[in-house]
Design a protein around this motif. Structure first.
Motif, short mmCIF file in Angstrom:
data_model
loop_
_atom_site.label_atom_id
_atom_site.label_comp_id
_atom_site.label_asym_id
_atom_site.label_seq_id
_atom_site.Cartn_x
_atom_site.Cartn_y
_atom_site.Cartn_z
N ASN A 130 0.80 -1.22 0.00
CA ASN A 130 0.00 0.00 0.00
C ASN A 130 0.84 1.27 0.00
O ASN A 130 0.30 2.37 0.12
CB ASN A 130 -0.94 0.00 1.20
N LYS A 131 2.13 1.07 -0.08
CA LYS A 131 3.09 2.19 -0.11
C LYS A 131 2.84 3.20 1.02
O LYS A 131 2.96 4.41 0.82
CB LYS A 131 3.05 2.89 -1.47
N GLY A 132 2.48 2.68 2.15
CA GLY A 132 2.23 3.56 3.29
C GLY A 132 3.43 3.63 4.22
O GLY A 132 4.35 2.85 4.09
N LYS A 133 3.38 4.60 5.10
CA LYS A 133 4.46 4.74 6.07
C LYS A 133 4.12 3.88 7.27
O LYS A 133 2.97 3.83 7.70
CB LYS A 133 4.51 6.21 6.49
N LYS A 134 5.10 3.20 7.79
CA LYS A 134 4.85 2.32 8.92
C LYS A 134 4.44 3.13 10.16
O LYS A 134 5.02 4.16 10.45
CB LYS A 134 6.09 1.51 9.23
N VAL A 135 3.42 2.64 10.83
CA VAL A 135 2.89 3.36 11.99
C VAL A 135 3.37 2.69 13.27
O VAL A 135 3.43 1.47 13.35
CB VAL A 135 1.34 3.33 11.97
N PHE A 136 3.73 3.49 14.25
CA PHE A 136 4.01 2.94 15.56
C PHE A 136 3.08 3.61 16.56
O PHE A 136 3.15 4.82 16.76
CB PHE A 136 5.47 3.18 15.96
N SER A 137 2.19 2.82 17.09
CA SER A 137 1.23 3.36 18.03
C SER A 137 1.72 3.05 19.45
O SER A 137 1.88 1.88 19.81
CB SER A 137 -0.11 2.72 17.75
#
Lengths: 186, 89
Positions: A92-99
């Motif tokens: 999805n060419k998204g930026k990895k999220v860190f919650s």
């Protein structure tokens, strides 16, 4: 994990290699951990649920190839989950999220010179935004998932000394930038 | 903009609501589906290999036949030529 638990788990795994229904015990045991791990990396409950299901499907598909390598079975599941997240963000060419949970940050970092306030949390988040991804991954597995370095190395496909080095570097940066005492030195 | 996206959760994530995703039967169904798909791909691959082998055999036998035919044609030409030479001598 005690020797007895490991032996029990091994018995379930060899049973599950013959009958996939037997894998249900391991599914129930590790579902929560894998789900929360995925939720922290996606910040999306639906997506985390879907990736979690896919993780267990992949585990079942490859169970016959699984062999003990000196790390608990859960590390293997984390590795599959980690690959699934990476695959999703690549696709999805998204930026990895860190919650990150506020409570966990407070647990991790003991107050020193700075008073613990909203501004400090924001600065900490800004700092983490610029940390290299590999350092973040190591920190997450070490402090949020309580994995040891051997497991982290296995999950991220790096060496044990590499995992240690990344953790210490990240902690050093934290200490230097924030004059904080991190509740960890091992 | 940083390299990573960091989001802060004010509330601790709890096990509440997680149960709607916990369903081993769905996992088993998905697993069985992938196993079925794997079997279909395996059988298809097997047939493709057999088809390729049959095609190679057909190609080789045709090639052998045609080379035999050209060989016999050339031999007959040589025979005719030598016979012709003998006659003219």
């Amino acid at each position: 994990m005690s020797e007895d638990e490991i032996r029990q788990e091994e018995a379930v795994i060899s049973e599950a290699k013959k009958d996939p229904k037997a894998f249900g015990v391991l599914y129930e045991k590790y579902f929560d951990r894998i789900y929360f791990y995925l939720l922290r990396q996606t910040d999306n409950e639906e997506l985390a649920g879907d990736l979690c299901a896919q993780t267990f499907v992949n585990a079942l598909n490859n169970l016959k190839r699984y062999e003990l390598r000196g790390v608990p079975f859960s590390a293997w599941l984390y590795k599959i989950a980690s690959n699934e997240v990476n695959k999703h963000f690549r696709k999805n060419k998204g930026k990895k999220v860190f919650s990150i949970e506020e409570v966990r940050i407070k647990e991790l970092v003991a107050q020193s010179d700075d008073s613990w306030d909203e501004e400090l949390i924001q600065r900490l988040i800004e700092f983490m935004k610029d940390l290299p991804l590999d350092m973040l991954q190591v920190l997450e597995l070490r402090f949020y998932e309580d994995r040891d370095f051997k497991e982290i190395a296995y999950i991220l496909d790096i060496t044990e000394s590499g995992a240690k080095m990344r953790t210490y570097r990240a902690l050093d940066k934290l200490r230097k930038n924030f004059r904080l005492k991190v509740k960890y030195d091992g | 903009m940083g390299r990573n996206e960091i989001r802060l959760r004010r509330q601790r994530t709890t096990a509440r609501g997680i149960d709607r995703f916990r369903n081993y039967n769905t996992v088993l169904q998905r697993y069985e589906q992938t196993q079925r798909l794997k079997k279909v791909v395996k059988v298809f691959g097997f047939f493709v290999v057999i088809l390729i082998v049959i095609m190679i055999i057909i190609f080789l036998s045709r090639w052998e036949n045609s080379s035999e035919r050209t060989n016999s044609l050339e031999t007959s030409k040589v025979v005719v030529a030598t016979a012709h030479e003998k006659v003219t001598m």
